[in-house]
Write a protein that holds these residues in place. Structure first.
Motif, PDB file in Angstrom:
ATOM      1  N   ASP A 198       0.837  -1.196   0.000  1.00  0.00           N
ATOM      2  CA  ASP A 198       0.000   0.000   0.000  1.00  0.00           C
ATOM      3  C   ASP A 198       0.876   1.252   0.000  1.00  0.00           C
ATOM      4  O   ASP A 198       1.101   1.859   1.044  1.00  0.00           O
ATOM      5  CB  ASP A 198      -0.922  -0.021   1.215  1.00  0.00           C
ATOM      6  CG  ASP A 198      -2.047   0.991   1.114  1.00  0.00           C
ATOM      7  OD1 ASP A 198      -2.162   1.653   0.059  1.00  0.00           O
ATOM      8  OD2 ASP A 198      -2.818   1.121   2.084  1.00  0.00           O
ATOM      9  N   ARG A 206      -0.108   0.900  -5.741  1.00  0.00           N
ATOM     10  CA  ARG A 206      -0.530  -0.224  -4.914  1.00  0.00           C
ATOM     11  C   ARG A 206      -0.297  -1.519  -5.674  1.00  0.00           C
ATOM     12  O   ARG A 206      -0.387  -1.547  -6.908  1.00  0.00           O
ATOM     13  CB  ARG A 206      -2.018  -0.116  -4.582  1.00  0.00           C
ATOM     14  CG  ARG A 206      -2.340   0.418  -3.208  1.00  0.00           C
ATOM     15  CD  ARG A 206      -3.825   0.412  -2.977  1.00  0.00           C
ATOM     16  NE  ARG A 206      -4.133   0.398  -1.545  1.00  0.00           N
ATOM     17  CZ  ARG A 206      -5.333   0.226  -1.049  1.00  0.00           C
ATOM     18  NH1 ARG A 206      -6.360   0.044  -1.861  1.00  0.00           N
ATOM     19  NH2 ARG A 206      -5.528   0.227   0.252  1.00  0.00           N
ATOM     20  N   THR A 229      -3.100   3.939  -7.191  1.00  0.00           N
ATOM     21  CA  THR A 229      -4.063   3.818  -6.102  1.00  0.00           C
ATOM     22  C   THR A 229      -5.475   4.234  -6.523  1.00  0.00           C
ATOM     23  O   THR A 229      -6.449   3.772  -5.940  1.00  0.00           O
ATOM     24  CB  THR A 229      -3.626   4.675  -4.904  1.00  0.00           C
ATOM     25  OG1 THR A 229      -3.435   6.034  -5.349  1.00  0.00           O
ATOM     26  CG2 THR A 229      -2.319   4.172  -4.322  1.00  0.00           C
ATOM     27  N   ASP A 234      -9.794  -0.134  -2.336  1.00  0.00           N
ATOM     28  CA  ASP A 234     -10.152  -1.159  -1.356  1.00  0.00           C
ATOM     29  C   ASP A 234     -11.297  -2.043  -1.840  1.00  0.00           C
ATOM     30  O   ASP A 234     -11.294  -3.258  -1.603  1.00  0.00           O
ATOM     31  CB  ASP A 234     -10.548  -0.507  -0.025  1.00  0.00           C
ATOM     32  CG  ASP A 234      -9.347   0.059   0.732  1.00  0.00           C
ATOM     33  OD1 ASP A 234      -8.201  -0.297   0.368  1.00  0.00           O
ATOM     34  OD2 ASP A 234      -9.552   0.832   1.677  1.00  0.00           O
TER      35      ASP A 234
END
Length: 261
Positions: A198, A206, A229, A234
């Motif tokens: 991360d 990422r 990213t 997520d």
């Protein structure tokens, strides 16, 4: 580095180690290495570095540019590399990585362990304008790499693996440099089956990776999906982890060489 001690006994193993140090030095420089620089980087005397370089040139493992007199990797390595790629199964694994890249839209790497680093063996570059990739031959410290975390978590005793890493050098402000924190991270990787980098090596990047484990339990490699990213968010992680698991399961029977430490 200082010159080689004259009192150190010569041996076949020592000669091989010195020759390998010369090859590693040349490997890291795309523009070639001069003999003085080669000696300085390897800690050898100029005469020893020159003797080893000439022997490697004669074997085709190095090439000396006649204009600059600098040493580069030689043509024999191309032949050896292609034979190794086929025998170790990397050639057969590449189409599966290309398929994963097409499905995810991101860059894909397959990496193996090279002592305390991950060496990239295969690379499929994303077609997106904004992307991140690592060329084959690249080496990355294991603790800042999603692939490295996979190899550490599944490589044996976690505490022993961490101890062998030495100092955990920070690459970004997000790099894990605390051993207890890294231990907890690797235990999580072992439990859930995938690792996340991360922004721990490059800001804005990422990567999610999974180990390649054969049916006999042998750890052979790791595969990573990497990108900016803004795309590897997520909410995408469960989907990407599932795709990785399917790809590594299909790749595992194709790769023949177990990892060494």
């Amino acid at each position: 580095m200082s010159g080689e001690p004259s009192s150190q006994p010569r041996s076949g193993a020592q000669a091989v180690e010195r020759a390998l140090s010369v090859l590693r030095c040349v490997e890291t420089d795309n523009y070639g290495v001069g003999i003085t620089e080669l000696a300085q980087r390897t800690g050898l005397t100029v005469s020893t570095a020159h003797r080893l370089a000439r022997t490697l040139v004669e074997a085709g493992l190095l090439h000396q540019d006649p204009r600059t007199e600098r040493y580069l990797l030689g043509p024999a390595l191309v032949v050896l590399g292609r034979k190794a790629e086929q025998r170790l199964g990397y050639q057969q694994a590449l189409p599966l990585l290309e398929e994963l890249a097409e499905v995810t839209g991101e860059s894909i790497n397959l990496g193996i362990r090279a002592r305390h680093e991950v060496r990239v063996v295969l690379d499929v570059v994303s077609q997106q304008p904004l992307r991140f990739s690592q060329a084959p031959g690249s080496r990355v410290p294991m603790h800042v790499s999603a692939m490295g975390k996979c190899l550490l978590a599944h490589g044996g005793d976690i505490d022993g693996e961490i101890a062998r890493l030495g100092e955990l050098v920070a690459a970004t402000h997000r790099t894990i440099t605390d051993r207890d924190q890294l231990r907890a991270e690797l235990e999580l990787v072992r439990e859930r089956g995938w690792a996340l980098n991360d922004e721990e090596r490059n800001p804005g990047v990422r990567a999610i990776a999974a180990p390649v484990i054969r049916s006999d339990g042998g750890l052979v490699a790791a595969v990573a999906i990497q990108g900016p990213t803004v795309r590897i968010t997520d909410d995408r992680l469960p989907e990407l982890a599932e795709l990785l698991e399917g790809t590594t399961r299909r790749i595992a029977p194709l790769l023949t060489a177990p990892l060494t430490r």
